[in-house]
Write an enzyme that holds these catalytic residues in place. Structure first.
Site, PDB file in Angstrom:
ATOM      1  N   ARG A 122      -6.755 -19.383  40.551  1.00  0.00           N
ATOM      2  CA  ARG A 122      -6.611 -20.263  39.373  1.00  0.00           C
ATOM      3  C   ARG A 122      -7.822 -20.223  38.448  1.00  0.00           C
ATOM      4  O   ARG A 122      -8.091 -21.162  37.700  1.00  0.00           O
ATOM      5  CB  ARG A 122      -6.320 -21.708  39.787  1.00  0.00           C
ATOM      6  CG  ARG A 122      -5.029 -21.843  40.546  1.00  0.00           C
ATOM      7  CD  ARG A 122      -4.547 -23.288  40.528  1.00  0.00           C
ATOM      8  NE  ARG A 122      -3.323 -23.394  41.287  1.00  0.00           N
ATOM      9  CZ  ARG A 122      -3.283 -23.660  42.584  1.00  0.00           C
ATOM     10  NH1 ARG A 122      -4.392 -23.861  43.242  1.00  0.00           N
ATOM     11  NH2 ARG A 122      -2.128 -23.722  43.215  1.00  0.00           N
ATOM     12  N   LYS A 124     -10.765 -13.055  24.924  1.00  0.00           N
ATOM     13  CA  LYS A 124      -9.387 -12.545  24.995  1.00  0.00           C
ATOM     14  C   LYS A 124      -9.298 -11.565  26.160  1.00  0.00           C
ATOM     15  O   LYS A 124     -10.060 -10.606  26.223  1.00  0.00           O
ATOM     16  CB  LYS A 124      -9.016 -11.807  23.707  1.00  0.00           C
ATOM     17  CG  LYS A 124      -8.450 -12.714  22.639  1.00  0.00           C
ATOM     18  CD  LYS A 124      -7.884 -11.889  21.499  1.00  0.00           C
ATOM     19  CE  LYS A 124      -7.305 -12.761  20.415  1.00  0.00           C
ATOM     20  NZ  LYS A 124      -6.881 -11.979  19.242  1.00  0.00           N
ATOM     21  N   GLU A 171     -14.487  -1.108  14.364  1.00  0.00           N
ATOM     22  CA  GLU A 171     -14.518  -2.567  14.533  1.00  0.00           C
ATOM     23  C   GLU A 171     -15.726  -3.155  13.800  1.00  0.00           C
ATOM     24  O   GLU A 171     -15.682  -4.285  13.309  1.00  0.00           O
ATOM     25  CB  GLU A 171     -14.562  -2.950  16.022  1.00  0.00           C
ATOM     26  CG  GLU A 171     -13.333  -2.532  16.818  1.00  0.00           C
ATOM     27  CD  GLU A 171     -12.144  -3.507  16.690  1.00  0.00           C
ATOM     28  OE1 GLU A 171     -12.224  -4.480  15.920  1.00  0.00           O
ATOM     29  OE2 GLU A 171     -11.130  -3.269  17.381  1.00  0.00           O
ATOM     30  N   LYS A 208     -18.396 -12.461  14.879  1.00  0.00           N
ATOM     31  CA  LYS A 208     -17.296 -12.794  15.782  1.00  0.00           C
ATOM     32  C   LYS A 208     -17.513 -14.162  16.430  1.00  0.00           C
ATOM     33  O   LYS A 208     -16.581 -14.959  16.545  1.00  0.00           O
ATOM     34  CB  LYS A 208     -17.131 -11.711  16.858  1.00  0.00           C
ATOM     35  CG  LYS A 208     -15.998 -12.059  17.813  1.00  0.00           C
ATOM     36  CD  LYS A 208     -15.287 -10.901  18.395  1.00  0.00           C
ATOM     37  CE  LYS A 208     -14.029 -11.372  19.119  1.00  0.00           C
ATOM     38  NZ  LYS A 208     -13.333 -10.332  19.810  1.00  0.00           N
ATOM     39  N   GLU A 242      -6.970 -18.719  18.263  1.00  0.00           N
ATOM     40  CA  GLU A 242      -6.278 -18.024  17.171  1.00  0.00           C
ATOM     41  C   GLU A 242      -5.128 -18.832  16.571  1.00  0.00           C
ATOM     42  O   GLU A 242      -3.987 -18.356  16.478  1.00  0.00           O
ATOM     43  CB  GLU A 242      -5.782 -16.642  17.639  1.00  0.00           C
ATOM     44  CG  GLU A 242      -5.522 -15.701  16.464  1.00  0.00           C
ATOM     45  CD  GLU A 242      -5.212 -14.288  16.916  1.00  0.00           C
ATOM     46  OE1 GLU A 242      -6.055 -13.682  17.600  1.00  0.00           O
ATOM     47  OE2 GLU A 242      -4.122 -13.792  16.583  1.00  0.00           O
ATOM     48  N   ARG A 248      -9.073 -16.937  13.308  1.00  0.00           N
ATOM     49  CA  ARG A 248      -9.361 -15.824  14.206  1.00  0.00           C
ATOM     50  C   ARG A 248      -8.466 -14.621  13.921  1.00  0.00           C
ATOM     51  O   ARG A 248      -8.815 -13.481  14.248  1.00  0.00           O
ATOM     52  CB  ARG A 248      -9.238 -16.261  15.677  1.00  0.00           C
ATOM     53  CG  ARG A 248      -9.663 -15.175  16.650  1.00  0.00           C
ATOM     54  CD  ARG A 248      -9.892 -15.663  18.055  1.00  0.00           C
ATOM     55  NE  ARG A 248     -10.245 -14.551  18.917  1.00  0.00           N
ATOM     56  CZ  ARG A 248     -10.780 -14.672  20.119  1.00  0.00           C
ATOM     57  NH1 ARG A 248     -11.041 -15.858  20.610  1.00  0.00           N
ATOM     58  NH2 ARG A 248     -11.067 -13.603  20.844  1.00  0.00           N
ATOM     59  N   ASN A 279      -7.954  -9.541  13.438  1.00  0.00           N
ATOM     60  CA  ASN A 279      -6.879  -8.574  13.705  1.00  0.00           C
ATOM     61  C   ASN A 279      -6.643  -7.641  12.520  1.00  0.00           C
ATOM     62  O   ASN A 279      -5.640  -6.913  12.497  1.00  0.00           O
ATOM     63  CB  ASN A 279      -5.574  -9.304  14.040  1.00  0.00           C
ATOM     64  CG  ASN A 279      -5.723 -10.188  15.267  1.00  0.00           C
ATOM     65  OD1 ASN A 279      -6.594  -9.955  16.091  1.00  0.00           O
ATOM     66  ND2 ASN A 279      -4.903 -11.216  15.369  1.00  0.00           N
ATOM     67  N   HIS A 302      -5.066  -4.349  12.898  1.00  0.00           N
ATOM     68  CA  HIS A 302      -4.583  -4.228  14.279  1.00  0.00           C
ATOM     69  C   HIS A 302      -3.056  -4.186  14.391  1.00  0.00           C
ATOM     70  O   HIS A 302      -2.531  -3.667  15.374  1.00  0.00           O
ATOM     71  CB  HIS A 302      -5.123  -5.366  15.144  1.00  0.00           C
ATOM     72  CG  HIS A 302      -6.568  -5.186  15.521  1.00  0.00           C
ATOM     73  ND1 HIS A 302      -7.589  -5.047  14.591  1.00  0.00           N
ATOM     74  CD2 HIS A 302      -7.179  -5.105  16.737  1.00  0.00           C
ATOM     75  CE1 HIS A 302      -8.738  -4.909  15.218  1.00  0.00           C
ATOM     76  NE2 HIS A 302      -8.525  -4.932  16.517  1.00  0.00           N
ATOM     77  N   HIS A 358      -1.889  -1.402  16.587  1.00  0.00           N
ATOM     78  CA  HIS A 358      -1.181  -1.582  17.857  1.00  0.00           C
ATOM     79  C   HIS A 358       0.133  -0.791  17.863  1.00  0.00           C
ATOM     80  O   HIS A 358       0.533  -0.248  18.901  1.00  0.00           O
ATOM     81  CB  HIS A 358      -0.894  -3.068  18.098  1.00  0.00           C
ATOM     82  CG  HIS A 358      -2.119  -3.842  18.501  1.00  0.00           C
ATOM     83  ND1 HIS A 358      -2.117  -5.198  18.713  1.00  0.00           N
ATOM     84  CD2 HIS A 358      -3.390  -3.442  18.739  1.00  0.00           C
ATOM     85  CE1 HIS A 358      -3.329  -5.598  19.058  1.00  0.00           C
ATOM     86  NE2 HIS A 358      -4.117  -4.544  19.078  1.00  0.00           N
ATOM     87  N   HIS A 405      -8.087   3.252  20.762  1.00  0.00           N
ATOM     88  CA  HIS A 405      -7.766   1.979  20.113  1.00  0.00           C
ATOM     89  C   HIS A 405      -8.508   1.819  18.774  1.00  0.00           C
ATOM     90  O   HIS A 405      -7.932   1.469  17.753  1.00  0.00           O
ATOM     91  CB  HIS A 405      -8.088   0.812  21.051  1.00  0.00           C
ATOM     92  CG  HIS A 405      -7.948  -0.518  20.401  1.00  0.00           C
ATOM     93  ND1 HIS A 405      -6.743  -0.976  19.904  1.00  0.00           N
ATOM     94  CD2 HIS A 405      -8.866  -1.481  20.105  1.00  0.00           C
ATOM     95  CE1 HIS A 405      -6.922  -2.171  19.351  1.00  0.00           C
ATOM     96  NE2 HIS A 405      -8.200  -2.498  19.462  1.00  0.00           N
TER      97      HIS A 405
END
Ligand code: GLY
Length: 284
Positions: A124, A146, A188, A230, A240, A244, A248, A251, A255, A269
């Site tokens: 957990r 993330k 980035e 960041k 987000e 935030r 992206n 992205h 993606h 990436h």
């Protein structure tokens, strides 16, 4: 202790520091040790990174009396899937990891995302520390909590927000980074300039090639500036709900390109992000 820059990610009780400097890996235990609840960590890394950097981390832990176990996973984006998540969690449980144990992710974005996700759901939720060894991980994926794996439905669709306890970005690890990967991470960095920092973008226009060629002070400046940008956004919008999403940029296209190329080495990436940003620019 070597000199380093500190960027704080201000998230109340879950706040942590991003340390950026040269030689941090060989001194890792000094920074990690005060955060540990027991003198034991579990290192997750990959088969490209292990021969290059693992020894420095292990020696530092050994010298400080911190015991460790290590799991070395296959390198590459395809490792970020259910199969390897399950293998990693099985290994953690077989080694009787405890609630007070800490995972150390040594590697690029794949290792950081996978180990972070495993840390977020095993027992957990246990602590983890990021030691990013690629430019992309140092300026983006290791900061902000993330964590995720990819599925056939797309990239990063299964994951958690789970903040690390510390990020150690040792710039010297970039010396062994293949140029293609350096440039992928550079995308980035450019992203932060494009989002809201024209001055930084201008600086990058003048320094991009020296950064590529190994200028360490310049690399430190670029990584620190990116991490500050960041950290500010993450502190304002951790999960987000709004701002935030700026991170992206490029992205969505990126993606789609990642998925279309099967998360393979055909397109890294960061390369997808670079192409994606120019597609977003074209669309806008
Ligand atoms: N890489 C985008 C984010 O962390 O939000």
């Amino acid at each position: 202790m070597s000199t380093h820059n500190t960027v704080s990610v201000d998230l109340g009780k879950r706040s942590y520091d991003v340390l950026v400097g040269e030689g941090l890996l060989a001194e890792a235990a000094q920074y990690i040790s005060p955060l540990l609840k027991q003198d034991r960590v579990f290192i997750v890394t990959d088969e490209h990174i292990a021969p290059l950097h693992l020894e420095f981390l292990e020696r530092s832990l050994c010298d400080s009396g911190i015991s460790f176990e290590t799991m070395v996973l296959p390198a590459g984006d395809r490792t970020k899937n259910f199969t390897h998540l399950r293998k990693l969690i099985d290994e953690l449980l077989t080694r009787k990891i405890e609630r007070s144990s800490t995972i150390v992710a040594l590697g690029g974005g794949v290792i950081g995302d996978l180990a972070g996700f495993a840390a977020s759901i095993t027992l957990r939720g246990i602590d983890y520390i990021q030691i990013p060894t690629t430019l992309l991980a140092q300026v983006d994926s290791s900061v902000g909590g993330k964590t995720a794996i990819n599925t056939e439905h797309g990239k990063n669709l299964v994951g958690m927000f789970h903040q690390p306890r510390l990020v150690l970005a040792d710039i010297t690890t970039l010396d062994t980074l293949p140029q293609r990967e350096f440039l992928a991470g550079y995308a980035e960095i450019v992203k932060y300039g494009l989002i809201n920092d024209p001055e930084f973008f201008g600086w990058l226009e003048g320094h991009g090639s020296t950064l590529r060629d190994g200028d360490r002070p310049g690399r430190i400046h670029a990584v620190v500036t990116s991490c500050r940008a960041k950290a500010e956004i993450v502190a304002a919008d951790e999960r987000e709900a709004g701002q935030r999403a700026l991170l992206n940029l490029g992205h969505t296209f990126g993606h789609a390109l990642d998925a279309e190329t099967g998360f393979s080495d055909m397109l890294l990436h960061g390369e997808g992000v670079a192409v994606g940003m120019s597609m977003a620019f074209g669309l806008s």
